[in-house]
Enzyme design. Sequence first.
Site, PDB file in Angstrom:
ATOM      1  N   ARG A  99       0.877  -1.207  -0.076  1.00 55.84           N
ATOM      2  CA  ARG A  99       0.063  -0.059   0.000  1.00 55.84           C
ATOM      3  C   ARG A  99       0.816   1.192   0.116  1.00 55.84           C
ATOM      4  N   THR A 141      10.945  14.432   4.820  1.00 55.26           N
ATOM      5  CA  THR A 141      11.710  14.162   6.005  1.00 55.26           C
ATOM      6  C   THR A 141      13.207  14.296   6.158  1.00 55.26           C
ATOM      7  N   ASN A 257      -2.200  15.332   3.567  1.00 53.97           N
ATOM      8  CA  ASN A 257      -3.596  15.180   3.658  1.00 53.97           C
ATOM      9  C   ASN A 257      -4.191  14.147   2.735  1.00 53.97           C
ATOM     10  N   ARG A 260      -2.474  10.663   3.980  1.00 53.36           N
ATOM     11  CA  ARG A 260      -3.051  10.234   5.455  1.00 53.36           C
ATOM     12  C   ARG A 260      -4.515   9.847   5.237  1.00 53.36           C
ATOM     13  N   GLN A 296     -14.076 -17.476  26.909  1.00 54.27           N
ATOM     14  CA  GLN A 296     -14.598 -15.906  27.057  1.00 54.27           C
ATOM     15  C   GLN A 296     -13.530 -14.959  26.993  1.00 54.27           C
ATOM     16  N   GLU A 380       3.776   9.542   8.266  1.00 48.70           N
ATOM     17  CA  GLU A 380       2.744  10.444   7.734  1.00 48.70           C
ATOM     18  C   GLU A 380       1.985  11.146   9.018  1.00 48.70           C
ATOM     19  N   PHE A 400       2.139  22.233  20.423  1.00 47.13           N
ATOM     20  CA  PHE A 400       3.372  21.491  19.617  1.00 47.13           C
ATOM     21  C   PHE A 400       4.512  21.837  20.351  1.00 47.13           C
TER      22      PHE A 400
HETATM   23  P1  TGC Z   1       1.609  25.504  10.714  1.00 47.49           P
HETATM   24  O1  TGC Z   1       1.930  26.550  11.341  1.00 47.49           O
HETATM   25  O2  TGC Z   1       0.565  24.470  11.161  1.00 47.49           O
HETATM   26  O3  TGC Z   1       1.537  25.479   9.292  1.00 47.49           O
HETATM   27  C1  TGC Z   1       2.361  25.724   8.179  1.00 47.49           C
HETATM   28  C2  TGC Z   1       1.580  26.262   7.082  1.00 47.49           C
HETATM   29  O4  TGC Z   1       1.171  25.127   6.372  1.00 47.49           O
HETATM   30  C3  TGC Z   1      -0.358  25.046   6.480  1.00 47.49           C
HETATM   31  N1  TGC Z   1      -0.785  23.831   6.837  1.00 47.49           N
HETATM   32  C4  TGC Z   1      -1.628  23.091   6.077  1.00 47.49           C
HETATM   33  N2  TGC Z   1      -1.928  23.005   4.578  1.00 47.49           N
HETATM   34  C5  TGC Z   1      -2.385  21.935   4.268  1.00 47.49           C
HETATM   35  N3  TGC Z   1      -2.803  20.968   4.797  1.00 47.49           N
HETATM   36  C6  TGC Z   1      -2.353  20.862   6.175  1.00 47.49           C
HETATM   37  N4  TGC Z   1      -2.650  19.541   6.686  1.00 47.49           N
HETATM   38  C7  TGC Z   1      -1.741  21.773   6.787  1.00 47.49           C
HETATM   39  N5  TGC Z   1      -1.392  22.049   7.882  1.00 47.49           N
HETATM   40  C8  TGC Z   1      -1.042  23.344   8.041  1.00 47.49           C
HETATM   41  C9  TGC Z   1      -0.844  26.131   7.260  1.00 47.49           C
HETATM   42  O5  TGC Z   1      -1.863  26.910   7.074  1.00 47.49           O
HETATM   43  C10 TGC Z   1       0.458  27.157   7.288  1.00 47.49           C
HETATM   44  O6  TGC Z   1       0.140  28.009   6.048  1.00 47.49           O
HETATM   45  P2  TGC Z   1       0.626  29.549   5.971  1.00 47.49           P
HETATM   46  O7  TGC Z   1       0.121  30.008   4.440  1.00 47.49           O
HETATM   47  O8  TGC Z   1      -0.358  30.096   6.847  1.00 47.49           O
HETATM   48  O9  TGC Z   1       2.316  29.446   6.190  1.00 47.49           O
HETATM   49  O10 TGC Z   1       2.867  24.345  10.884  1.00 47.49           O
HETATM   50  P3  TGC Z   1       3.928  23.848  11.938  1.00 47.49           P
HETATM   51  O11 TGC Z   1       5.245  24.186  11.635  1.00 47.49           O
HETATM   52  O12 TGC Z   1       3.272  24.159  13.480  1.00 47.49           O
HETATM   53  O13 TGC Z   1       3.538  22.281  11.669  1.00 47.49           O
HETATM   54  C11 TGC Z   1       2.299  21.568  11.796  1.00 47.49           C
HETATM   55  C12 TGC Z   1       2.630  20.080  11.948  1.00 47.49           C
HETATM   56  C13 TGC Z   1       3.453  19.693  13.000  1.00 47.49           C
HETATM   57  C14 TGC Z   1       0.948  19.668  12.014  1.00 47.49           C
HETATM   58  C15 TGC Z   1       3.421  19.676  10.771  1.00 47.49           C
HETATM   59  O14 TGC Z   1       4.510  20.035  10.524  1.00 47.49           O
HETATM   60  C16 TGC Z   1       3.052  17.968  10.462  1.00 47.49           C
HETATM   61  O15 TGC Z   1       2.149  17.678   9.803  1.00 47.49           O
HETATM   62  N6  TGC Z   1       4.121  17.358  10.958  1.00 47.49           N
HETATM   63  C17 TGC Z   1       4.086  15.769  10.770  1.00 47.49           C
HETATM   64  C18 TGC Z   1       5.215  15.799   9.429  1.00 47.49           C
HETATM   65  C19 TGC Z   1       4.866  14.720   8.650  1.00 47.49           C
HETATM   66  O16 TGC Z   1       3.545  13.962   8.677  1.00 47.49           O
HETATM   67  N7  TGC Z   1       5.825  14.163   7.677  1.00 47.49           N
HETATM   68  C20 TGC Z   1       5.213  12.827   6.890  1.00 47.49           C
HETATM   69  C21 TGC Z   1       6.482  12.755   5.780  1.00 47.49           C
HETATM   70  S1  TGC Z   1       5.892  11.787   4.550  1.00 47.49           S
HETATM   71  C22 TGC Z   1       5.872  10.313   4.948  1.00 47.49           C
HETATM   72  O17 TGC Z   1       5.773   9.911   6.476  1.00 47.49           O
HETATM   73  C23 TGC Z   1       5.547   9.133   3.732  1.00 47.49           C
HETATM   74  S2  TGC Z   1       5.463   7.797   4.665  1.00 47.49           S
HETATM   75  C24 TGC Z   1       5.263   6.516   3.374  1.00 47.49           C
HETATM   76  C25 TGC Z   1       3.928   6.394   2.919  1.00 47.49           C
HETATM   77  O18 TGC Z   1       2.835   7.349   2.971  1.00 47.49           O
HETATM   78  O19 TGC Z   1       3.451   5.186   2.811  1.00 47.49           O
HETATM   79  P1  FAD Z   2      10.360  12.442  15.640  1.00 48.21           P
HETATM   80  O1  FAD Z   2       9.775  13.591  14.966  1.00 48.21           O
HETATM   81  O2  FAD Z   2      11.742  12.743  16.079  1.00 48.21           O
HETATM   82  O3  FAD Z   2       9.432  12.060  16.852  1.00 48.21           O
HETATM   83  C1  FAD Z   2      10.069  11.175  17.544  1.00 48.21           C
HETATM   84  C2  FAD Z   2       8.968  10.916  18.862  1.00 48.21           C
HETATM   85  O4  FAD Z   2       8.657  12.242  19.333  1.00 48.21           O
HETATM   86  C3  FAD Z   2       7.822  10.809  18.231  1.00 48.21           C
HETATM   87  O5  FAD Z   2       7.046   9.755  19.182  1.00 48.21           O
HETATM   88  C4  FAD Z   2       6.915  12.013  17.948  1.00 48.21           C
HETATM   89  O6  FAD Z   2       5.334  11.806  18.237  1.00 48.21           O
HETATM   90  C5  FAD Z   2       7.227  12.696  19.282  1.00 48.21           C
HETATM   91  N1  FAD Z   2       7.271  14.233  19.223  1.00 48.21           N
HETATM   92  C6  FAD Z   2       7.720  14.792  18.303  1.00 48.21           C
HETATM   93  N2  FAD Z   2       7.175  16.028  18.368  1.00 48.21           N
HETATM   94  C7  FAD Z   2       6.347  16.209  19.573  1.00 48.21           C
HETATM   95  C8  FAD Z   2       5.613  17.157  20.186  1.00 48.21           C
HETATM   96  N3  FAD Z   2       5.743  18.341  19.809  1.00 48.21           N
HETATM   97  N4  FAD Z   2       4.968  16.793  21.273  1.00 48.21           N
HETATM   98  C9  FAD Z   2       4.908  15.474  21.768  1.00 48.21           C
HETATM   99  N5  FAD Z   2       5.531  14.564  21.175  1.00 48.21           N
HETATM  100  C10 FAD Z   2       6.320  14.893  19.862  1.00 48.21           C
HETATM  101  N6  FAD Z   2       9.254  10.688   5.179  1.00 48.21           N
HETATM  102  C11 FAD Z   2       9.033  11.009   3.753  1.00 48.21           C
HETATM  103  O7  FAD Z   2       9.356  12.455   3.921  1.00 48.21           O
HETATM  104  N7  FAD Z   2       8.888  10.510   3.029  1.00 48.21           N
HETATM  105  C12 FAD Z   2       8.712   9.236   2.975  1.00 48.21           C
HETATM  106  O8  FAD Z   2       8.529   8.594   1.763  1.00 48.21           O
HETATM  107  C13 FAD Z   2       8.865   8.371   4.156  1.00 48.21           C
HETATM  108  N8  FAD Z   2       8.468   6.964   4.401  1.00 48.21           N
HETATM  109  C14 FAD Z   2       8.854   6.568   5.395  1.00 48.21           C
HETATM  110  C15 FAD Z   2       8.733   5.144   5.494  1.00 48.21           C
HETATM  111  C16 FAD Z   2       9.156   4.573   6.905  1.00 48.21           C
HETATM  112  C17 FAD Z   2       9.131   3.138   6.891  1.00 48.21           C
HETATM  113  C18 FAD Z   2       9.411   5.518   8.017  1.00 48.21           C
HETATM  114  C19 FAD Z   2       9.554   4.705   9.408  1.00 48.21           C
HETATM  115  C20 FAD Z   2       9.256   6.747   8.041  1.00 48.21           C
HETATM  116  C21 FAD Z   2       8.857   7.374   6.557  1.00 48.21           C
HETATM  117  N9  FAD Z   2       9.005   8.770   6.356  1.00 48.21           N
HETATM  118  C22 FAD Z   2       8.931   9.378   5.376  1.00 48.21           C
HETATM  119  C23 FAD Z   2       9.393   9.547   7.533  1.00 48.21           C
HETATM  120  C24 FAD Z   2       8.350   9.788   8.824  1.00 48.21           C
HETATM  121  O9  FAD Z   2       7.167  10.658   8.225  1.00 48.21           O
HETATM  122  C25 FAD Z   2       8.859  10.366   9.921  1.00 48.21           C
HETATM  123  O10 FAD Z   2       9.657   9.162  10.572  1.00 48.21           O
HETATM  124  C26 FAD Z   2       7.747  10.927  10.944  1.00 48.21           C
HETATM  125  O11 FAD Z   2       7.199  11.752  10.342  1.00 48.21           O
HETATM  126  C27 FAD Z   2       8.491  11.114  12.373  1.00 48.21           C
HETATM  127  O12 FAD Z   2       9.557  11.755  12.258  1.00 48.21           O
HETATM  128  P2  FAD Z   2      10.875  11.347  13.080  1.00 48.21           P
HETATM  129  O13 FAD Z   2      11.296   9.851  12.763  1.00 48.21           O
HETATM  130  O14 FAD Z   2      11.986  12.209  12.843  1.00 48.21           O
HETATM  131  O15 FAD Z   2      10.476  11.127  14.693  1.00 48.21           O
END
Ligand code: TGC
Ligand code: FAD
Length: 400
Positions: A99, A141, A257, A260, A296, A380, A400
Amino acid sequence: MTVKIHDPMPLEALIAVEPLLTEEERMIRDAVRRFVRERFLPRAGKLFEEERFPMDLIPEIAGMGLLGANLEGYGCAGMGAVAYGLALQELEYGDSGLRSFASVQGSLCMYPIHRYGSEEQKQKWLPKMAAGEIIGCFGLTEPDSGSDPGSMKTYARREGSHWVLNGSKMWITNAPFAHLAVVWAKVKEGDTVGGPDSIRGFVVERGMKGFETPTVHGKMSLRASATGEISLTDCVVPEANVLPGAKGLGGPLSCLNQARFGIAYAALGAARACYDCVVDYTRTRVQFGVPIASKQLVQEQIVEMAMEIAKGELVSLHFARLKEQGKLTPQQVSLAKKNNVAWALKIARSARGLLGGNGILLDYPVIRHMLNLESVYTYEGTNEVHTLILGRALTGIDAF
Ligand code: TGC
Ligand code: FAD
């Protein structure tokens, strides 16, 4: 003691969403279900063991329209959100890595090109990506910027008609074999690297100087998915590869978005695979002279699994219909991702226990799903990040 054994009620009958689906949605789901059960499941354990993604299945996955499935035009299938969610769920019934491959290609690479790219960029990449001929990855990341991507250090500096990128990305799904990467970087002007507002999206193609994607080895989770780093050393990217419509952190976050939403729906597939396995196992495994499903304490765990899968399915279906109407909010996506993934993981752990010693063998799907879901829980947006997104929305206070 004799135990009366009847046929078990299928989970589908309990959840009863079938009448809420269209004919087309059922057909898509059933086609992916057949593919996963016939073509993937027989070798799922081996792929996990060998840390290998099944590259040979890419044409079939593309053939079912699953790459960029919910995008319109450019060779994409234009599926509705429900059909898309159900299809991903079937893929994740097989393995979260299968997936992940489709999520990353569609939601994280094709979506930003589709939404933020120029017409020329869309024509150049999207049809081949939908056909599985070009595979992408998404570099957000970094080693020191995970939950807080706004703190990224990767930067791009303009030099004449091209950009020069430096930095490194970590944990990038599909990176080892990807033909291109959508890389997010801050703009550097003079000696100053801009803030999150300066973030731009760059399509970096394999073969461009200074672009490398070493594999991350030794994962105990998502082993059937290829994960790598992206290393950018004075990597030269032409202006034509910059996504013109994406400016600021909102660019990559909008892609999240999409991804997720799919993950939330799909994680229930892993939960269902564990559920199916456990019902079958506990009905036939005899201890103290009776099937363990007659106990159970065992039934309580099975009922909790069914209940949480049912709730997750209903939330997912409702949110998918909202998405089809353009009404789904990022907070609702966070609710679904947090709830469904956390429960899928709990269900997998519970199922692992109910299989006893057999629960740690790859002969059964449970330990594989359980280990995979540890990554899904983290990527994500970690479980905590989604709690804080919801907490901020519900209280009006940023924790945060
Ligand atoms: P914040 O101040 O909240 O927002 C900054 C700017 O971004 C806008 N925004 C969004 N826009 C669209 N969709 C959303 N969900 C948005 N959330 C925020 C917001 O309006 C703002 O825009 P502007 O124009 O006002 O500047 O930003 P923050 O720095 O406080 O961070 C918010 C936070 C922590 C929620 C965000 O950084 C976050 O979601 N962190 C998690 C990172 C994450 O999910 N990484 C994933 C990497 S990819 C991955 O993991 C792939 S895995 C492989 C697979 O999918 O199978
Ligand atoms: P950290 O951000 O260091 O977090 C460590 C711990 O601290 C977590 O428990 C977290 O919840 C906690 N934490 C952090 N901040 C706070 C807070 N403010 N308050 C409370 N708790 C907090 N990324 C991409 O860009 N592209 C990809 O394709 C992708 N694929 C991935 C595939 C795999 C198998 C994995 C494991 C990760 C992948 N990622 C990808 C990265 C993924 O999105 C990150 O691992 C994730 O966003 C968390 O970041 P981190 O690992 O640095 O953990």
